[in-house]
Design a protein around this motif. Structure first.
Motif, short mmCIF file in Angstrom:
data_model
loop_
_atom_site.label_atom_id
_atom_site.label_comp_id
_atom_site.label_asym_id
_atom_site.label_seq_id
_atom_site.Cartn_x
_atom_site.Cartn_y
_atom_site.Cartn_z
N SER A 151 0.63 6.58 -6.95
CA SER A 151 -0.48 7.46 -7.30
C SER A 151 -0.08 8.93 -7.20
O SER A 151 -0.61 9.77 -7.93
CB SER A 151 -1.69 7.19 -6.40
OG SER A 151 -1.45 7.64 -5.08
N LEU A 203 -0.72 13.96 -1.03
CA LEU A 203 -0.48 13.07 0.10
C LEU A 203 -1.21 13.64 1.31
O LEU A 203 -0.94 14.76 1.76
CB LEU A 203 1.02 12.97 0.39
CG LEU A 203 1.41 12.06 1.55
CD1 LEU A 203 1.04 10.62 1.25
CD2 LEU A 203 2.90 12.17 1.82
N PRO A 255 0.81 -1.23 0.00
CA PRO A 255 0.00 0.00 0.00
C PRO A 255 0.84 1.28 0.00
O PRO A 255 0.44 2.29 -0.57
CB PRO A 255 -0.83 -0.10 1.28
CG PRO A 255 -0.86 -1.54 1.60
CD PRO A 255 0.43 -2.10 1.12
N VAL A 256 2.01 1.22 0.62
CA VAL A 256 2.89 2.40 0.63
C VAL A 256 3.34 2.71 -0.80
O VAL A 256 3.35 3.87 -1.22
CB VAL A 256 4.10 2.15 1.56
CG1 VAL A 256 5.07 3.32 1.51
CG2 VAL A 256 3.63 1.90 2.99
N GLN A 294 -2.56 9.24 5.23
CA GLN A 294 -1.74 8.34 4.43
C GLN A 294 -0.29 8.34 4.91
O GLN A 294 0.36 7.29 4.94
CB GLN A 294 -1.80 8.73 2.96
CG GLN A 294 -3.17 8.55 2.35
CD GLN A 294 -3.28 9.20 1.00
OE1 GLN A 294 -2.66 10.23 0.73
NE2 GLN A 294 -4.10 8.61 0.14
N SER A 351 1.74 1.85 -3.48
CA SER A 351 0.56 2.27 -4.23
C SER A 351 0.30 3.76 -4.06
O SER A 351 0.00 4.47 -5.03
CB SER A 351 -0.67 1.49 -3.77
OG SER A 351 -0.51 0.12 -4.04
N VAL A 352 0.43 4.24 -2.84
CA VAL A 352 0.23 5.67 -2.58
C VAL A 352 1.32 6.49 -3.27
O VAL A 352 1.05 7.52 -3.90
CB VAL A 352 0.19 5.95 -1.06
CG1 VAL A 352 0.23 7.44 -0.79
CG2 VAL A 352 -1.07 5.34 -0.46
N GLU A 387 -1.72 12.77 -7.27
CA GLU A 387 -2.59 12.79 -6.10
C GLU A 387 -1.86 13.45 -4.93
O GLU A 387 -0.67 13.25 -4.75
CB GLU A 387 -2.97 11.35 -5.69
CG GLU A 387 -3.87 10.66 -6.68
CD GLU A 387 -5.30 11.13 -6.57
OE1 GLU A 387 -5.74 11.51 -5.48
OE2 GLU A 387 -5.98 11.13 -7.61
N GLY A 399 -0.26 6.43 8.22
CA GLY A 399 -0.46 5.01 7.94
C GLY A 399 0.75 4.37 7.29
O GLY A 399 1.15 3.26 7.66
N GLY A 400 1.35 5.05 6.32
CA GLY A 400 2.54 4.52 5.68
C GLY A 400 3.71 4.39 6.64
O GLY A 400 4.46 3.41 6.60
#
Length: 103
Positions: A74, A82, A67-68, A86, A70-71, A80, A89-90
């Motif tokens: 993106s 930040l 997921p890190v 996020q 993926s962010v 996108e 969470g990362g």
């Protein structure tokens, strides 16, 4: 294995349908979806290869940080922003993966 073959056949099925219906292939949502299906099939191949080469414990750690990436992807590709949630969470994901790796 089932998801891999479903993705591969979905790619070719949607591509043939788009060609048969004589639609503009480059602007068709179905073709983009079929390419997405092929990419998902390739992801399954990479997962199984990594499990075979790295072992389950190290591969599981790498899957945790997906997921890190993926962010980050993106942010680069889709421009996108930040968000703070996020970032927090990362950071927690990476800290947890490092904690597990060290033990």
């Amino acid at each position: 294995v089932v998801a891999f073959w479903r993705s591969v056949f979905g790619f070719f099925g949607l591509l043939v349908a788009a060609l048969f219906l004589r639609v503009d292939i480059l602007s068709t949502v179905g073709v983009y979806s079929s390419v997405n299906g092929l990419l998902i099939a390739l992801i399954f191949v990479f997962i199984y290869v990594s499990l075979n080469e790295l072992g389950a414990s190290l591969a599981a750690l790498l899957f945790l940080i997906a997921p890190v990436f993926s962010v980050a992807l993106s942010m680069v590709v889709l421009n996108e922003p930040l968000m703070m949630v996020q970032l927090v969470g990362g950071t927690l994901i990476i800290a947890g993966a490092l904690l597990i790796y060290k033990t």
